[in-house]
Design a protein around this motif. Sequence first.
Motif, PDB file in Angstrom:
ATOM      1  N   HIS A  66     -67.119  31.001 -11.446  1.00  0.00           N
ATOM      2  CA  HIS A  66     -67.192  32.129 -10.521  1.00  0.00           C
ATOM      3  C   HIS A  66     -65.810  32.354  -9.924  1.00  0.00           C
ATOM      4  O   HIS A  66     -64.990  31.439  -9.896  1.00  0.00           O
ATOM      5  CB  HIS A  66     -68.188  31.838  -9.391  1.00  0.00           C
ATOM      6  CG  HIS A  66     -69.582  31.585  -9.887  1.00  0.00           C
ATOM      7  ND1 HIS A  66     -70.423  32.593 -10.277  1.00  0.00           N
ATOM      8  CD2 HIS A  66     -70.271  30.434 -10.069  1.00  0.00           C
ATOM      9  CE1 HIS A  66     -71.571  32.076 -10.668  1.00  0.00           C
ATOM     10  NE2 HIS A  66     -71.502  30.759 -10.563  1.00  0.00           N
ATOM     11  N   PRO A  67     -65.541  33.560  -9.402  1.00  0.00           N
ATOM     12  CA  PRO A  67     -64.252  33.787  -8.730  1.00  0.00           C
ATOM     13  C   PRO A  67     -64.087  32.816  -7.565  1.00  0.00           C
ATOM     14  O   PRO A  67     -65.072  32.324  -7.006  1.00  0.00           O
ATOM     15  CB  PRO A  67     -64.359  35.229  -8.221  1.00  0.00           C
ATOM     16  CG  PRO A  67     -65.414  35.865  -9.055  1.00  0.00           C
ATOM     17  CD  PRO A  67     -66.369  34.757  -9.429  1.00  0.00           C
ATOM     18  N   PRO A  68     -62.844  32.543  -7.180  1.00  0.00           N
ATOM     19  CA  PRO A  68     -62.621  31.610  -6.063  1.00  0.00           C
ATOM     20  C   PRO A  68     -63.254  32.136  -4.774  1.00  0.00           C
ATOM     21  O   PRO A  68     -63.335  33.333  -4.559  1.00  0.00           O
ATOM     22  CB  PRO A  68     -61.102  31.549  -5.930  1.00  0.00           C
ATOM     23  CG  PRO A  68     -60.535  32.407  -6.977  1.00  0.00           C
ATOM     24  CD  PRO A  68     -61.631  33.071  -7.726  1.00  0.00           C
ATOM     25  N   ARG A  69     -63.688  31.207  -3.966  1.00  0.00           N
ATOM     26  CA  ARG A  69     -64.213  31.565  -2.642  1.00  0.00           C
ATOM     27  C   ARG A  69     -63.056  31.888  -1.706  1.00  0.00           C
ATOM     28  O   ARG A  69     -61.966  31.331  -1.846  1.00  0.00           O
ATOM     29  CB  ARG A  69     -64.955  30.379  -2.037  1.00  0.00           C
ATOM     30  CG  ARG A  69     -66.215  29.980  -2.722  1.00  0.00           C
ATOM     31  CD  ARG A  69     -66.722  28.731  -2.035  1.00  0.00           C
ATOM     32  NE  ARG A  69     -68.042  28.354  -2.483  1.00  0.00           N
ATOM     33  CZ  ARG A  69     -68.635  27.252  -2.084  1.00  0.00           C
ATOM     34  NH1 ARG A  69     -68.031  26.419  -1.264  1.00  0.00           N
ATOM     35  NH2 ARG A  69     -69.840  26.967  -2.522  1.00  0.00           N
ATOM     36  N   LEU A  70     -63.323  32.725  -0.738  1.00  0.00           N
ATOM     37  CA  LEU A  70     -62.352  32.959   0.320  1.00  0.00           C
ATOM     38  C   LEU A  70     -62.406  31.778   1.277  1.00  0.00           C
ATOM     39  O   LEU A  70     -63.435  31.094   1.385  1.00  0.00           O
ATOM     40  CB  LEU A  70     -62.660  34.263   1.055  1.00  0.00           C
ATOM     41  CG  LEU A  70     -62.560  35.532   0.202  1.00  0.00           C
ATOM     42  CD1 LEU A  70     -63.011  36.746   1.014  1.00  0.00           C
ATOM     43  CD2 LEU A  70     -61.139  35.729  -0.299  1.00  0.00           C
TER      44      LEU A  70
END
Length: 153
Positions: A66-70
């Motif tokens: 998944h895309p990186p978390r903020l």
Amino acid sequence: MASIQFLPQSAGAMQWAMAVDADPHSQQPPCVDVQGDPRRKALLEAVLAAMDEHQIGAIIYPSWSHPPRLIGDSDSPHGNNSPVIAPHTGQPAITVPMGFTDSGLPLGLQLLARPFDEHKLFQYAYAYEQVTQHRRPPPGFGRLQPEAVVAPR
């Protein structure tokens, strides 16, 4: 820890890690290397057999599903693939940039090589980075100036 420059939700895990003061072999179960753990050794043998069967020098997969978390987001899926194979088999791995999300967050590609093939792993990673040119400085930092680069001695 003294700087307190971390997210509050990380405090418990960090305090626990800082308090561990034990010989890895005295832990229960003991912390052992790949050759000392039958499950890890079997996984290494299975990965190497698959590499042999398909005649490949490295396995390549996304570092994250998944895309990186903020920062501060503990709810979004994380899907970290980096610790799935390499730590359990002892194989060398390296992550290189493979692009960016639509919002500009970085995406990584992990390359996993055979034991003691670090030299090939660096060659693969360098070649990939040169061809794709995905690496770019973070916003607000600009390019690294040549005079800032220190040559190895």
